[in-house]
Design an enzyme around this catalytic site. Structure first.
Site, PDB file in Angstrom:
ATOM      1  N   TRP A  18       0.817  -1.218   0.000  1.00  0.00           N
ATOM      2  CA  TRP A  18       0.000   0.000   0.000  1.00  0.00           C
ATOM      3  C   TRP A  18       0.846   1.262   0.000  1.00  0.00           C
ATOM      4  O   TRP A  18       1.869   1.329   0.690  1.00  0.00           O
ATOM      5  CB  TRP A  18      -0.878  -0.017   1.251  1.00  0.00           C
ATOM      6  CG  TRP A  18      -1.610   1.249   1.507  1.00  0.00           C
ATOM      7  CD1 TRP A  18      -1.179   2.298   2.282  1.00  0.00           C
ATOM      8  CD2 TRP A  18      -2.903   1.619   1.025  1.00  0.00           C
ATOM      9  NE1 TRP A  18      -2.130   3.290   2.290  1.00  0.00           N
ATOM     10  CE2 TRP A  18      -3.201   2.897   1.526  1.00  0.00           C
ATOM     11  CE3 TRP A  18      -3.855   0.981   0.200  1.00  0.00           C
ATOM     12  CZ2 TRP A  18      -4.397   3.556   1.252  1.00  0.00           C
ATOM     13  CZ3 TRP A  18      -5.052   1.647  -0.072  1.00  0.00           C
ATOM     14  CH2 TRP A  18      -5.306   2.917   0.453  1.00  0.00           C
ATOM     15  N   MET A  19       0.386   2.296  -0.717  1.00  0.00           N
ATOM     16  CA  MET A  19       0.989   3.631  -0.660  1.00  0.00           C
ATOM     17  C   MET A  19      -0.107   4.679  -0.487  1.00  0.00           C
ATOM     18  O   MET A  19      -1.126   4.623  -1.171  1.00  0.00           O
ATOM     19  CB  MET A  19       1.730   3.922  -1.964  1.00  0.00           C
ATOM     20  CG  MET A  19       2.107   5.385  -2.147  1.00  0.00           C
ATOM     21  SD  MET A  19       2.586   5.770  -3.851  1.00  0.00           S
ATOM     22  CE  MET A  19       4.328   5.463  -3.772  1.00  0.00           C
ATOM     23  N   ASN A  20       0.103   5.640   0.439  1.00  0.00           N
ATOM     24  CA  ASN A  20      -0.700   6.859   0.373  1.00  0.00           C
ATOM     25  C   ASN A  20       0.206   8.087   0.375  1.00  0.00           C
ATOM     26  O   ASN A  20       1.135   8.133  -0.444  1.00  0.00           O
ATOM     27  CB  ASN A  20      -1.890   6.886   1.332  1.00  0.00           C
ATOM     28  CG  ASN A  20      -1.623   6.756   2.805  1.00  0.00           C
ATOM     29  OD1 ASN A  20      -1.316   5.686   3.292  1.00  0.00           O
ATOM     30  ND2 ASN A  20      -1.747   7.819   3.551  1.00  0.00           N
ATOM     31  N   ASP A  21      -0.031   9.071   1.196  1.00  0.00           N
ATOM     32  CA  ASP A  21       0.558  10.416   1.035  1.00  0.00           C
ATOM     33  C   ASP A  21       2.050  10.470   0.677  1.00  0.00           C
ATOM     34  O   ASP A  21       2.860   9.734   1.243  1.00  0.00           O
ATOM     35  CB  ASP A  21       0.474  11.195   2.347  1.00  0.00           C
ATOM     36  CG  ASP A  21      -0.868  11.168   2.993  1.00  0.00           C
ATOM     37  OD1 ASP A  21      -1.795  10.590   2.425  1.00  0.00           O
ATOM     38  OD2 ASP A  21      -0.986  11.728   4.088  1.00  0.00           O
ATOM     39  N   GLN A  37       3.739   7.304   2.687  1.00  0.00           N
ATOM     40  CA  GLN A  37       2.992   6.458   3.604  1.00  0.00           C
ATOM     41  C   GLN A  37       2.874   5.081   2.957  1.00  0.00           C
ATOM     42  O   GLN A  37       2.436   4.951   1.806  1.00  0.00           O
ATOM     43  CB  GLN A  37       1.608   7.060   3.853  1.00  0.00           C
ATOM     44  CG  GLN A  37       1.642   8.328   4.677  1.00  0.00           C
ATOM     45  CD  GLN A  37       1.938   8.029   6.139  1.00  0.00           C
ATOM     46  OE1 GLN A  37       1.062   7.634   6.903  1.00  0.00           O
ATOM     47  NE2 GLN A  37       3.185   8.217   6.551  1.00  0.00           N
ATOM     48  N   PHE A  80       3.025   8.351  10.802  1.00  0.00           N
ATOM     49  CA  PHE A  80       2.140   9.072   9.894  1.00  0.00           C
ATOM     50  C   PHE A  80       2.923  10.149   9.130  1.00  0.00           C
ATOM     51  O   PHE A  80       4.119  10.327   9.308  1.00  0.00           O
ATOM     52  CB  PHE A  80       0.969   9.675  10.681  1.00  0.00           C
ATOM     53  CG  PHE A  80      -0.176   8.715  10.919  1.00  0.00           C
ATOM     54  CD1 PHE A  80      -0.012   7.341  10.809  1.00  0.00           C
ATOM     55  CD2 PHE A  80      -1.447   9.193  11.263  1.00  0.00           C
ATOM     56  CE1 PHE A  80      -1.076   6.462  11.025  1.00  0.00           C
ATOM     57  CE2 PHE A  80      -2.514   8.332  11.471  1.00  0.00           C
ATOM     58  CZ  PHE A  80      -2.325   6.960  11.354  1.00  0.00           C
ATOM     59  N   SER A  81       2.183  10.914   8.344  1.00  0.00           N
ATOM     60  CA  SER A  81       2.804  11.835   7.389  1.00  0.00           C
ATOM     61  C   SER A  81       3.644  12.919   8.034  1.00  0.00           C
ATOM     62  O   SER A  81       3.450  13.286   9.197  1.00  0.00           O
ATOM     63  CB  SER A  81       1.722  12.481   6.520  1.00  0.00           C
ATOM     64  OG  SER A  81       1.279  11.542   5.583  1.00  0.00           O
ATOM     65  N   GLU A 203      -5.944  18.112   6.773  1.00  0.00           N
ATOM     66  CA  GLU A 203      -4.759  17.265   6.795  1.00  0.00           C
ATOM     67  C   GLU A 203      -3.676  17.865   5.893  1.00  0.00           C
ATOM     68  O   GLU A 203      -3.954  18.646   4.987  1.00  0.00           O
ATOM     69  CB  GLU A 203      -5.117  15.864   6.293  1.00  0.00           C
ATOM     70  CG  GLU A 203      -6.157  15.163   7.172  1.00  0.00           C
ATOM     71  CD  GLU A 203      -6.384  13.706   6.788  1.00  0.00           C
ATOM     72  OE1 GLU A 203      -6.361  12.853   7.691  1.00  0.00           O
ATOM     73  OE2 GLU A 203      -6.582  13.409   5.596  1.00  0.00           O
ATOM     74  N   TRP A 286      -9.310   8.570  -0.384  1.00  0.00           N
ATOM     75  CA  TRP A 286      -9.726   7.650   0.679  1.00  0.00           C
ATOM     76  C   TRP A 286     -11.127   7.104   0.440  1.00  0.00           C
ATOM     77  O   TRP A 286     -11.926   7.712  -0.243  1.00  0.00           O
ATOM     78  CB  TRP A 286      -9.723   8.356   2.049  1.00  0.00           C
ATOM     79  CG  TRP A 286      -8.349   8.635   2.537  1.00  0.00           C
ATOM     80  CD1 TRP A 286      -7.777   9.866   2.674  1.00  0.00           C
ATOM     81  CD2 TRP A 286      -7.368   7.691   2.969  1.00  0.00           C
ATOM     82  NE1 TRP A 286      -6.505   9.738   3.149  1.00  0.00           N
ATOM     83  CE2 TRP A 286      -6.226   8.426   3.345  1.00  0.00           C
ATOM     84  CE3 TRP A 286      -7.342   6.292   3.065  1.00  0.00           C
ATOM     85  CZ2 TRP A 286      -5.064   7.810   3.823  1.00  0.00           C
ATOM     86  CZ3 TRP A 286      -6.189   5.679   3.535  1.00  0.00           C
ATOM     87  CH2 TRP A 286      -5.071   6.441   3.905  1.00  0.00           C
TER      88      TRP A 286
HETATM   89  C1  FRU Z   1      -3.794  11.893   4.797  1.00  0.00           C
HETATM   90  C2  FRU Z   1      -3.579  11.123   6.087  1.00  0.00           C
HETATM   91  C3  FRU Z   1      -2.730  11.927   7.038  1.00  0.00           C
HETATM   92  C4  FRU Z   1      -2.098  10.886   7.910  1.00  0.00           C
HETATM   93  C5  FRU Z   1      -1.879   9.753   6.933  1.00  0.00           C
HETATM   94  C6  FRU Z   1      -2.014   8.388   7.536  1.00  0.00           C
HETATM   95  O1  FRU Z   1      -4.097  11.088   3.709  1.00  0.00           O
HETATM   96  O2  FRU Z   1      -4.822  10.774   6.648  1.00  0.00           O
HETATM   97  O3  FRU Z   1      -3.442  12.909   7.748  1.00  0.00           O
HETATM   98  O4  FRU Z   1      -0.916  11.321   8.494  1.00  0.00           O
HETATM   99  O5  FRU Z   1      -2.822   9.923   5.901  1.00  0.00           O
HETATM  100  O6  FRU Z   1      -1.608   7.402   6.643  1.00  0.00           O
END
Ligand code: FRU
Length: 471
Positions: A18-21, A37, A80-81, A203, A286
């Protein structure tokens, strides 16, 4: 086993899982570093790690070892980010430690800010004095638990960090802290707060200077739609104004979307050695199902890097000059009179288009991309309403829908620069006045490119290049 059917060719993704921010985006010791992330074990959000990749052109990325893992009391449920900053030649990451404090993980949690340091930009050590900024420094009136995503920047020898939060009563807000050494932080003040129409939690804030102004960028959660704008559950916004570093207050008049498509969230910027301000965002959003989560073992990607410039009272977002070095197999056509549908007889799933239309009599005109069988992805323009439509109802598997944004013709013309990469489409409109980003999941045979119009118009110029990294 990783299934590469929808893997992107020139966008950054996690190696697996998985990848996010985007996190810690920085130009350090001659290379761009992007952290992200990351849950390296499965294609779902889980205890957050920081993945890491480096690049010299923001197109070719080389994976590095995971930079941060949740292995301390203060970050046991996730790193977290956050962001990166250079001090005394060393690279510091400032990130949010997330800890679950009760039986309901969605309600019972706390967040704090931590540092990790590196001398080579690859191996990071968490500091013994973590957390450097804890919940006890949250001012009255701000949420005692949503306190995250520090973006650090320096002004006149002082470090500042903006943090995302809310007022506990459904209004997102941003807090400003200051430090001389990154270790001891003092609260300065509230930067900005939702007017009630801008989401219940903010965020990933980012503050940077551009052309003598300050820009604030943020990601509001659950921001209600405003006409065609802010149609996603979670949005992005920017404001141009002035940050008062004494009071913390950011003065601005209005806000705009950073991206007007479907999939773009948590953007983060950096400045490079050429003085360019570059933004990248998470090319997802999300609370949606991502088709590659099932059986493909990966999910999430970064957008193309975009150069941010200012024109008048708005930001322009444009692809980087570097991307042109990866063009191959060029095709060009000009002055095509159009009234109906025309197949361009070029195809692909990994390419760039530069197309200029002259609107003339047409009620609507545009492009159909990734066509094949019943599939097509529509980018269309309606001169009367000054409206661009990005429709993915027939784009293949995955979510459909339409996003719309207002753009004026320039002397009767519409200029589009479009990047298609396996499962993504990014549309830069009128030199970057607006950008629309969306993920699509067509079948592998759907590679056609068509232009169309309802009523007469002219395709003044149509250029296409394949994009290949291995040249
Ligand atoms: C934004 C967020 C941040 C948080 C991170 C968690 O997409 O919700 O606020 O630090 O992702 O993965």
């Amino acid at each position: 086993m990783l299934n590469d059917q929808y893997r992107l060719a020139y966008h950054l993704m996690g190696e697996f899982g998985w990848m996010n921010d985007p996190n810690g985006f920085i130009f350090y010791n001659g290379r761009y570093h992007m952290f992200y992330q990351h849950y390296p074990f499965q294609p779902v959000w889980g205890p957050m790690h920081w993945g890491h990749a480096v690049s010299s052109d923001l197109m070719n990325w080389t994976y590095q070892p995971v930079a941060l893992a949740p292995d301390q009391d203060y970050d046991r449920d996730g790193c977290f980010s956050g962001s990166a900053v250079q001090m005394g030649g060393k690279l510091y990451l400032m990130y949010t430690g997330h800890i679950v404090t009760g039986p309901d993980k969605d309600r019972d949690y706390q967040q704090n800010q931590n540092l990790a340091v590196s001398t080579d930009g690859i191996r990071f050590e968490k500091l013994a004095n973590n957390p450097v900024l804890g919940p006890e420094q949250i001012p009255a009136g701000a949420s005692p638990k949503d306190f995250r995503d520090p973006k650090v920047f320096e002004r006149e020898g002082i470090y500042y960090a903006v943090l995302g939060s809310n007022d506990g009563e459904s209004k997102g807000l941003i807090l400003l802290y200051r430090s001389l050494d990154l270790l001891k932080w003092d609260y300065v003040g509230e930067v900005a707060r939702s007017d009630g129409q801008m989401g219940d939690n903010w965020e990933c804030p980012d503050v940077f200077e551009l052309d003598g102004y300050d820009v604030l960028m943020l990601s509001p959660q659950r921001m209600p739609a405003q006409g065609d704008d802010y149609q996603n559950l979670h949005s992005t916004a920017y404001m141009i104004g002035r940050l008062d570093t004494e009071s913390g207050r950011f003065h601005y008049d209005r806000y705009e979307q950073v991206d007007c498509g479907f999939d773009f969230y948590a953007p983060q910027t950096t400045i490079d050695d050429k003085g360019r301000r570059i933004v990248m965002g998470w090319m997802e959003t999300w609370e949606t199902e991502i088709p590659t989560q099932l059986g493909h073992y990966w999910a999430g990607a970064m957008s193309m890097p975009r150069e941010v410039t200012m024109r008048g009272d708005q930001l322009l977002f444009q692809p980087l000059e570097e991307t042109k070095a990866f063009r191959s197999n060029g095709f060009k056509a000009s002055n095509l009179s159009l009234d109906g549908l025309r197949d361009m007889r070029v195809c692909g799933d990994c390419y760039e288009l530069e197309v200029v239309f002259r609107a003339e009599e047409a009620k609507e005109f545009g492009l159909k991309l990734r066509t094949g069988g019943e599939e097509e992805t529509l980018i269309a323009y309606r001169p009367e309403e000054c409206l661009v439509r990005f429709n993915r109802d027939r784009s293949g598997i995955g979510l459909g829908g339409e996003r719309r944004t207002k753009v004026e013709l320039q002397e009767g013309h519409l200029a589009l620069r479009i990047f298609v990469d396996k499962s993504s489409v990014e549309v830069f409109i009128q030199g970057g006045e607006k950008v629309m980003t969306g993920r699509i999941y067509p079948g592998p045979q759907s590679q056609g490119i068509q232009v169309f119009s309802e009523g007469a118009c002219t395709v003044v110029s149509f250029k296409k290049w394949d994009i290949r990294l291995d040249q």
